[in-house]
Design a protein around this motif. Structure first.
Motif, mmCIF file in Angstrom:
data_model
loop_
_atom_site.group_PDB
_atom_site.id
_atom_site.type_symbol
_atom_site.label_atom_id
_atom_site.label_comp_id
_atom_site.label_asym_id
_atom_site.label_seq_id
_atom_site.Cartn_x
_atom_site.Cartn_y
_atom_site.Cartn_z
ATOM 1 N N ILE A 146 1.050 -1.147 0.047
ATOM 2 C CA ILE A 146 -0.043 -0.031 0.185
ATOM 3 C C ILE A 146 1.009 1.487 -0.053
ATOM 4 C CG2 ILE A 146 -1.587 1.439 1.245
ATOM 5 C CD1 ILE A 146 -2.594 -1.454 2.314
ATOM 6 N N TYR A 166 -5.319 -0.038 -0.911
ATOM 7 C CA TYR A 166 -5.763 -1.114 -0.330
ATOM 8 C C TYR A 166 -5.435 -2.370 -0.968
ATOM 9 C CZ TYR A 166 -9.026 -4.972 1.636
ATOM 10 O OH TYR A 166 -9.632 -5.774 2.175
ATOM 11 N N GLU A 222 -5.547 -7.133 -0.304
ATOM 12 C CA GLU A 222 -5.953 -8.237 0.472
ATOM 13 C C GLU A 222 -5.357 -9.330 -0.162
ATOM 14 O OE1 GLU A 222 -9.708 -10.532 2.637
ATOM 15 O OE2 GLU A 222 -10.068 -8.533 0.730
ATOM 16 N N ALA A 269 -12.152 1.684 0.455
ATOM 17 C CA ALA A 269 -10.737 2.408 0.068
ATOM 18 C C ALA A 269 -11.115 3.119 -1.127
ATOM 19 C CB ALA A 269 -10.009 1.284 -0.243
#
Length: 168
Positions: free
Chosen positions: A20, A145, A147, A164
């Motif tokens: 990020i 962001y 994940e 985000a």
């Protein structure tokens, strides 16, 4: 290297997601018409990279449906669904499902996206496919962001990814 699981069994990826705050690495993926798509093609748009092993699995298909539903409401935003599925299979899925608000892109030609973004599985039954991940970029291509879903059969955190975008 990231460690994730598939139904509780450990799998390893070849690296980690880009961090990020960093500029997203460029990529070249294949569109449904077999032409190339690069990150530069989407300059000036917010992006969600919805990365997954195969659209032919329930969780992957659900992530495409979910992003298709919510992205239509977001201005200047594009969702790029990335897998190693052939563009023909991706197109067939979208046609059958009425998917119109996401763009399907394939990493089947050289696998460089999976390597560059660190999401290619290096072992286990999904070896060489892409680990379920989300990367959100602002209009300048900076990562807002990311994940990597810890359990491959689980869905990503849609709410966090969308937040985000809203906060950007």
């Amino acid at each position: 290297m990231a460690i994730v699981t598939l139904k509780g069994n450990t799998l390893n990826t070849i690296g980690d997601l880009p961090e990020i705050g960093n500029k997203a690495p460029n990529f070249e993926l294949t569109k449904g018409d077999l032409s190339a798509a690069t990150l530069e093609d989407y300059k000036g748009k917010k992006l969600v990279l919805n990365i997954f092993p195969s659209v032919d699995t329930g969780t992957c298909a659900q992530s495409v449906r979910q992003f298709n539903k919510v992205v239509a409401e977001l201005p200047n935003t594009k969702v790029l669904c990335v897998s190693k599925d052939l563009p023909f299979a991706q197109g067939r899925f979208c046609g059958a499902e009425g998917i119109e608000n996401v763009e399907m892109l394939s990493d089947f030609k050289d696998g460089n996206f999976g390597k560059t973004y660190g999401v290619e599985f290096k072992d286990g039954p999904l070896k060489s496919l892409l680990s379920r991940s989300i990367v959100v970029l602002n209009e300048e291509g900076v990562i807002l962001y990311n994940e990597q879903v810890a359990e491959t059969v689980d869905e990503p955190n849609y709410k966090a990814a969308l937040q985000a975008l809203i906060d950007a």
